[in-house]
Design an enzyme around this catalytic site. Sequence first.
Site, short mmCIF file in Angstrom:
data_model
loop_
_atom_site.label_atom_id
_atom_site.label_comp_id
_atom_site.label_asym_id
_atom_site.label_seq_id
_atom_site.Cartn_x
_atom_site.Cartn_y
_atom_site.Cartn_z
N SER A 42 0.75 -10.16 5.20
CA SER A 42 0.88 -9.34 3.99
C SER A 42 1.23 -7.90 4.37
O SER A 42 2.24 -7.67 5.02
CB SER A 42 -0.41 -9.44 3.17
OG SER A 42 -0.19 -9.02 1.84
N ASP B 28 1.56 -14.96 -0.33
CA ASP B 28 0.77 -14.15 0.61
C ASP B 28 0.14 -15.00 1.73
O ASP B 28 -0.55 -15.98 1.47
CB ASP B 28 -0.32 -13.43 -0.17
CG ASP B 28 -0.94 -12.27 0.60
OD1 ASP B 28 -1.38 -12.50 1.75
OD2 ASP B 28 -0.98 -11.16 0.06
#
Length: 297
Positions: free
Chosen positions: A40, A154
Amino acid sequence: MGKNVALVLSSGGARGFAHIGAIKVLENEGYNITSVAGTSMGALVGGIYASGQIREFEEWVRTLDVMEVLKLTDVTLSSKGFVKGKRVIDRMKEIVPVTKIEDLRIPYCAVATNLTKGTEKVFTEGNLFDAIRASISIPTVFQPFRKGKDYFVDGGLVNPIPINRVVRNEGDILAVVDVNADIPHEQPETTEITEEDSTYLKRIRSLRSKTDKHVPVNRQDEIGLFNLNTRSISIMLNQIASLTLRNHSIDIMVHISRESFGTYDFYKASEIISAGETATRKALGLSDHTAVSTKDN
């Protein structure tokens, strides 16, 4: 202890700007980062660092105010997520020329979640910004990144601190920066909400309302759909991260409290970078007053 470092950068939204501060302190203290893996925001900062443009990136994010952040938020009514994510990637491409991961100056990988197959995806080659865009796609916030028939979100869902993915070399040391640490946060002396804060928070609530018209504003004990999703992911992420950290021997461990800044506090980059510097100096046993200089990469 050697000076060559394999660096691992966690997920954590805006708190990931602390990775910039951590890198600055490590380099200032003579450590040589030889590889980096991130999830991320860790993938984003790590990729920029591996490209050699971290200084330019830092200069840009330090200029971000509420209005600039909002301009980068390309809102859509799509059921897959209400932020497209194209504007922020396009802006970063102006700082870092589009490049292939395999052409970066040090080994790098970004971790994402293949939503279609339910598996972890580790990007070690191909377009750098495709890898970053896939890794930062917070479910229900950012639209998933599509590549072929697969959708990616993510990487924190499967591997928030990708220690097992960083390239290791003989004699190197392992440094990990966790910006979701379950540790107390010392509140600053001044907690007054500024006009900028108020404007930004109102916009965030507006964005949330696109997925949940019942997000609580005044009652913290209620949970709306958006908050439920965010908190559920956070709990899962923390449990995975805790297990990961217990199962590895780490030479330099940098902790940033998950309560220190909000996931979407991107307009507080300077404060977050400073927090990363402070936490890294602490991890290295240095005085908090040690000066930090930005080196050319």
